[in-house]
Design a protein around this motif. Structure first.
Motif, short mmCIF file in Angstrom:
data_model
loop_
_atom_site.label_atom_id
_atom_site.label_comp_id
_atom_site.label_asym_id
_atom_site.label_seq_id
_atom_site.Cartn_x
_atom_site.Cartn_y
_atom_site.Cartn_z
N LEU A 91 0.66 -1.17 -0.03
CA LEU A 91 0.05 -0.02 0.05
C LEU A 91 0.91 1.37 0.07
CD1 LEU A 91 -2.81 -1.13 2.71
CD2 LEU A 91 -2.71 -1.10 -0.01
N LEU A 92 0.59 2.20 -0.92
CA LEU A 92 1.56 3.18 -1.01
C LEU A 92 0.74 4.29 -0.33
CD1 LEU A 92 3.00 4.70 -4.20
CD2 LEU A 92 2.47 6.14 -2.28
N ARG A 93 1.51 4.82 0.65
CA ARG A 93 1.05 5.79 1.61
C ARG A 93 1.98 7.03 1.35
NH1 ARG A 93 1.30 3.78 7.32
NH2 ARG A 93 3.75 3.06 6.48
N GLY A 94 1.70 7.96 1.90
CA GLY A 94 2.50 9.20 1.65
C GLY A 94 3.83 9.11 2.54
N ASP A 95 4.01 8.42 3.47
CA ASP A 95 5.20 8.07 4.16
C ASP A 95 6.18 7.41 3.12
OD1 ASP A 95 4.42 9.15 6.47
OD2 ASP A 95 3.99 7.41 7.58
#
Length: 399
Positions: free
Chosen positions: A21-25
């Motif tokens: 999952l690509l999150r902002g972090d």
């Protein structure tokens, strides 16, 4: 423009084979990093297929979209796939008269970064909206053929920087593995070295890189060990000789503002080309007695080991921030090869090669940043730059 899904914690998977999952972090400056990425069950992909990313997509972190190192955007690469877009991250795909590679160049431009800095809102957690991204005024577009030529020219520099990044990571891991594989004898840090905190600096002493000394701080610590050159602060205030870390020194992060243990207790080596640096009270310098200085790299390698991590993490304390006591590092036992072991010289050579690649990447990035506004504005044309870029790339390949 597409925005990510609000995945729930109950959706998360612990299987390494599932979809990241690509999150902002996970969005760094120009690329993705997958430290601590959450995963979604691959068997449920059909439920969220609209959020699936593909190679070439541009993603922008919408919370804290800009940091000291630059804009938090990235280009999705084949090696990043499969992955899914999470809420508060925007995905951009070119359409019509806009080429995707040219879009990447526009997002990476100074003009777009300045725009984001100007429109972001919020003090505790700065953020931008999808509408603000959409409101960015594109410059007059050249033909698709010219756009693709510009993208190819700049992309060649970006590809070399990315290649260097992978090589640096490999060199680091090989150096650690060679030293740990050759380790035979156990030592205690306090018997061979002193551990001390650095400068409790004053904000008024912070300055620019021209008039100040580089200072290693929490921002200099890459996740899970290594020095991040873009994280230096620069200081012109008062300090004492004990606050200086000589080139090549081993520094360990002593404080982290989260409890994820991504930087605390992890080692940094001060690059030889940077020279002597200051280090802050959030960092711990390990200074070896002269006759034991050869143990610096073996200790550095040991600090990556599960045994060292478990020992140090058991001593971390604090209420608002995580803190590693200097004494915990002093009390640590570590294993070393024999002084005559070829592994020490081999590891040293690999670390120095990694530093050389980092400085090369800095020069390539500087060239890209110089060419970018000139090419986008039309002040120079691609044919004028091709030979220069190719010469630079050929020189780096032969180095």
């Amino acid at each position: 423009m597409t925005f990510g899904n609000a995945f729930k914690s109950t959706d998360f998977s612990t299987r390494a084979s599932d979809i990241r999952l690509l999150r902002g972090d996970n969005v760094a400056q120009g690329r993705l990093r997958w430290d601590g990425a959450k995963r979604f069950p691959a068997t449920r992909l059909a439920e969220v297929v609209r959020y699936e990313l593909r190679a070439g997509d541009v993603v922008i972190a919408m919370d804290r979209p800009w940091i000291a190192a630059g804009l938090k955007y990235a280009v999705v690469r084949e090696s990043d796939l499969p992955c899914l877009l999470v809420q508060r991250v925007a995905r951009l795909r070119a359409k019509g008269a806009l080429d995707q590679g040219y879009l990447v160049a526009l997002i990476g431009s100074r003009a777009f970064t300045d725009y984001v800095v100007g429109v972001q809102t919020g003090s505790a957690v700065p953020h931008i909206s999808g509408g603000q991204i959409a409101d960015f005024t594109l410059p007059s577009l050249p033909t698709l053929k010219e756009q693709r030529a510009i993208a190819a020219t700049l992309g060649a520099l970006d590809d070399k920087v990315e290649s260097n990044r992978r090589a640096i990571d490999l060199l680091r891991r090989l150096a650690v593995a060679s030293l740990r594989g050759a380790a035979r004898e156990q030592r205690r840090v306090s018997d061979v070295a002193e551990v001390r905190k650095g400068l409790s600096y004053k904000g008024a002493g912070l300055t620019d890189s021209v008039s100040g000394l580089p200072m290693v701080n929490m921002g200099s610590a890459a996740n899970f060990g290594w020095l991040k050159r873009t994280g230096f602060k620069y200081y012109k205030g008062e300090y004492k000789p004990r606050h200086i870390a000589p080139a090549g020194s081993l520094v360990v992060t002593g404080v982290e503002q989260t409890w994820r243990h991504e930087i605390i207790g992890w080692p940094l080596l001060v690059p030889s080309d940077v020279g002597d640096v200051l280090f802050t009270h959030h960092m711990l310098l390990v200074t070896f007695a002269p006759e034991h200085d050869w143990m610096r790299l073996p200790l550095w390698a040991h600090l990556y080991s599960p045994a060292a991590r478990a020992k140090l993490e058991s001593t971390i304390h604090g209420t608002t921030v995580a803190t590693l006591p200097a004494g915990a590092l002093s009390d640590l036992s570590f294993t070393v090869p024999s002084r005559e072991s070829s592994a020490i010289a081999a590891a040293d050579a690999m670390v120095r090669r990694a530093w050389a690649l980092e400085t090369e990447s800095e020069h390539l990035s500087a060239l890209r940043d110089t060419l970018l506004p000139e090419l986008l504005s039309g002040r120079i044309r691609v044919p004028e730059t091709v030979d220069v870029v190719q010469d630079v790339l050929n020189e780096s390949e032969s180095a």
